[in-house]
Design a protein around this motif. Structure first.
Motif, PDB file in Angstrom:
ATOM      1  N   PRO A  61       0.821  -1.208   0.000  1.00 47.04           N
ATOM      2  CA  PRO A  61       0.000   0.000   0.000  1.00 47.04           C
ATOM      3  C   PRO A  61       0.858   1.263   0.000  1.00 47.04           C
ATOM      4  N   ILE A  62       0.263   2.341  -0.494  1.00 45.81           N
ATOM      5  CA  ILE A  62       0.876   3.666  -0.447  1.00 45.81           C
ATOM      6  C   ILE A  62       0.119   4.453   0.610  1.00 45.81           C
ATOM      7  N   VAL A  63       0.827   4.950   1.613  1.00 45.68           N
ATOM      8  CA  VAL A  63       0.216   5.722   2.694  1.00 45.68           C
ATOM      9  C   VAL A  63       0.557   7.189   2.484  1.00 45.68           C
ATOM     10  N   THR A  64      -0.456   8.046   2.529  1.00 46.08           N
ATOM     11  CA  THR A  64      -0.246   9.485   2.436  1.00 46.08           C
ATOM     12  C   THR A  64      -0.741  10.128   3.719  1.00 46.08           C
ATOM     13  N   LEU A  65       0.119  10.910   4.363  1.00 51.75           N
ATOM     14  CA  LEU A  65      -0.221  11.647   5.582  1.00 51.75           C
ATOM     15  C   LEU A  65      -0.343  13.112   5.214  1.00 51.75           C
ATOM     16  N   THR A  66      -1.498  13.707   5.558  1.00 48.31           N
ATOM     17  CA  THR A  66      -1.768  15.087   5.189  1.00 48.31           C
ATOM     18  C   THR A  66      -2.292  15.847   6.400  1.00 48.31           C
ATOM     19  N   GLN A  67      -1.707  16.998   6.671  1.00 57.62           N
ATOM     20  CA  GLN A  67      -2.234  17.866   7.724  1.00 57.62           C
ATOM     21  C   GLN A  67      -3.468  18.555   7.176  1.00 57.62           C
ATOM     22  N   VAL A  68      -4.585  18.488   7.912  1.00 61.18           N
ATOM     23  CA  VAL A  68      -5.819  19.157   7.482  1.00 61.18           C
ATOM     24  C   VAL A  68      -6.245  20.219   8.485  1.00 61.18           C
ATOM     25  N   GLY A  69      -5.414  20.484   9.463  1.00 62.25           N
ATOM     26  CA  GLY A  69      -5.678  21.502  10.477  1.00 62.25           C
ATOM     27  C   GLY A  69      -4.733  21.299  11.644  1.00 62.25           C
ATOM     28  N   HIS A  70      -4.827  22.199  12.615  1.00 65.87           N
ATOM     29  CA  HIS A  70      -4.006  22.044  13.811  1.00 65.87           C
ATOM     30  C   HIS A  70      -4.524  20.850  14.602  1.00 65.87           C
ATOM     31  N   ARG A  71      -3.647  19.914  14.896  1.00 61.70           N
ATOM     32  CA  ARG A  71      -3.998  18.674  15.598  1.00 61.70           C
ATOM     33  C   ARG A  71      -5.056  17.873  14.849  1.00 61.70           C
ATOM     34  N   ILE A  75      -5.095  10.233   7.134  1.00 61.99           N
ATOM     35  CA  ILE A  75      -4.287   9.067   6.811  1.00 61.99           C
ATOM     36  C   ILE A  75      -4.998   8.388   5.645  1.00 61.99           C
ATOM     37  N   ALA A  76      -4.340   8.320   4.493  1.00 65.74           N
ATOM     38  CA  ALA A  76      -4.942   7.708   3.303  1.00 65.74           C
ATOM     39  C   ALA A  76      -4.090   6.519   2.884  1.00 65.74           C
ATOM     40  N   VAL A  77      -4.738   5.388   2.641  1.00 65.39           N
ATOM     41  CA  VAL A  77      -4.028   4.156   2.284  1.00 65.39           C
ATOM     42  C   VAL A  77      -4.575   3.660   0.949  1.00 65.39           C
ATOM     43  N   ALA A  78      -3.727   3.723  -0.078  1.00 65.94           N
ATOM     44  CA  ALA A  78      -4.117   3.284  -1.418  1.00 65.94           C
ATOM     45  C   ALA A  78      -3.601   1.871  -1.661  1.00 65.94           C
ATOM     46  N   ASP A  79      -4.451   1.048  -2.259  1.00 66.37           N
ATOM     47  CA  ASP A  79      -4.033  -0.303  -2.640  1.00 66.37           C
ATOM     48  C   ASP A  79      -4.623  -0.627  -4.004  1.00 66.37           C
ATOM     49  N   LYS A 120      -8.250   1.483  -4.904  1.00 63.76           N
ATOM     50  CA  LYS A 120      -9.036   2.406  -4.077  1.00 63.76           C
ATOM     51  C   LYS A 120      -8.119   3.030  -3.037  1.00 63.76           C
ATOM     52  N   THR A 121      -8.624   4.073  -2.393  1.00 63.04           N
ATOM     53  CA  THR A 121      -7.936   4.685  -1.259  1.00 63.04           C
ATOM     54  C   THR A 121      -8.911   4.719  -0.100  1.00 63.04           C
TER      55      THR A 121
END
Length: 158
Positions: A61-71, A75-79, A120-121
């Motif tokens: 899988p490909i994991v993408t970590l994205t900040q969407v705000g403070h705290r 976490i997105a996991v594509a396979d 999918k993700t």
């Protein structure tokens, strides 16, 4: 604590459950930079999503970590498996089937994205929760737990 928007990071995770420890260390480090004081929820959500991808898709899988705000982070996991994850009765499957229930409990929201191709993700948005404390003891007649204030003493009764 972070007041700066961090760029997303992408991690290709080997399709082996033994690789989860390294992934958790990266997730915890990113969560700290986003401002999380307690990284438990993001660590568990990432582990559950990646475990599902490895076990059910059988691909890296490909994991993408994205900040969407403070705290707050996604976490997105594509396979490469086109099948959507679905609820499984954990009591019919022994020890399996709790993953998505855990993700739903610990995350603000979660879902599945189709982005072309055959895969999918699966994503979850996690926001650090304020710790809770019991107000009037526990047991029959106890009041509900309330969030701690920024300067509250967790051992002091309200």
């Amino acid at each position: 604590m972070s007041d700066v928007d961090l760029p997303p990071i992408e991690i290709e995770v080997p399709a082996e459950l033994g690789s989860l420890g390294d992934l958790r260390a990266i997730v915890v480090g990113f969560a700290r930079r986003v401002g999380f004081r307690d990284q438990f929820d993001v660590e568990v959500v990432a582990s559950e999503l990646v475990t599902n991808a490895i076990v059910h898709a059988g691909t890296a899988p490909i994991v993408t970590l994205t900040q969407v705000g403070h705290r707050r982070m996604e976490i997105a996991v594509a396979d490469e498996d086109p099948r959507s994850p679905g609820p499984v009765d954990p009591y019919e499957n022994g020890t399996r089937g709790h993953g998505l229930a855990i993700v739903a409990t610990l995350s603000r929201t979660w879902g599945v994205r189709r982005e072309g191709g055959s895969g999918k993700t699966v994503w979850a948005e996690v926001e650090e929760q304020r710790p809770l404390r019991l107000v009037d003891g526990c047991g029959p007649g106890a009041q509900a737990a309330r969030p701690l204030g920024p300067r509250a003493d967790p051992l002091r009764r309200a």
